[in-house]
Design a protein around this motif. Sequence first.
Motif, PDB file in Angstrom:
ATOM      1  N   PHE A   1       0.317   1.974   0.718  1.00  0.00           N
ATOM      2  CA  PHE A   1      -0.628   2.999   0.273  1.00  0.00           C
ATOM      3  C   PHE A   1      -0.724   4.178   1.235  1.00  0.00           C
TER       4      PHE A   1
ATOM      5  N   CYS B   1      -1.182  -8.835   5.468  1.00  0.00           N
ATOM      6  CA  CYS B   1      -1.863  -8.155   4.359  1.00  0.00           C
ATOM      7  C   CYS B   1      -2.255  -6.738   4.746  1.00  0.00           C
ATOM      8  N   ARG B   2      -2.806  -6.573   5.935  1.00  0.00           N
ATOM      9  CA  ARG B   2      -3.223  -5.246   6.384  1.00  0.00           C
ATOM     10  C   ARG B   2      -2.022  -4.322   6.536  1.00  0.00           C
TER      11      ARG B   2
ATOM     12  N   ARG C   1      -0.669  -3.333   3.073  1.00  0.00           N
ATOM     13  CA  ARG C   1      -1.541  -2.337   2.445  1.00  0.00           C
ATOM     14  C   ARG C   1      -1.315  -0.958   3.047  1.00  0.00           C
ATOM     15  N   GLN C   2      -1.257  -0.892   4.371  1.00  0.00           N
ATOM     16  CA  GLN C   2      -1.056   0.396   5.032  1.00  0.00           C
ATOM     17  C   GLN C   2       0.312   0.977   4.708  1.00  0.00           C
TER      18      GLN C   2
END
Length: 82
Positions: free
Chosen positions: A36, A28-29, A32-33
Motif C-alpha cells: 500500500f 504482516c506490517r 502492508r507497507q
Amino acid sequence: MKINRTYSMDYDLVIALAKKNNQSFEVCRAVRQHLFKHDDVLLCDATVDEILSQLNLLFDPHSTEMELLRTIRGLRAKRTPS
C-alpha cells in the motif's frame, strides 16, 4: 472474472523478516507497507507514544480528555525506567 496480481518483494527484506522473533506481526506490517506504500503510520502499527501525540492535537489544553492523556503519560513514565 478473476484478476491475478503479482507482487514482488525485495530479497533482503524477506531475509530480514525471516530473522525477526515475532514473524507474523513483522511480516504482516511489512507486506502492508510494501503493497500500500503508506507514508503515514497505520493505527495498528503506531506506538502508544505516537497515538498519544496525535490525541494531544485533538483536545483543548484544559479539557477533561487532555487531563486523561496527562494521567496516561504519567503512568507510562512511572512504568518505564529512564
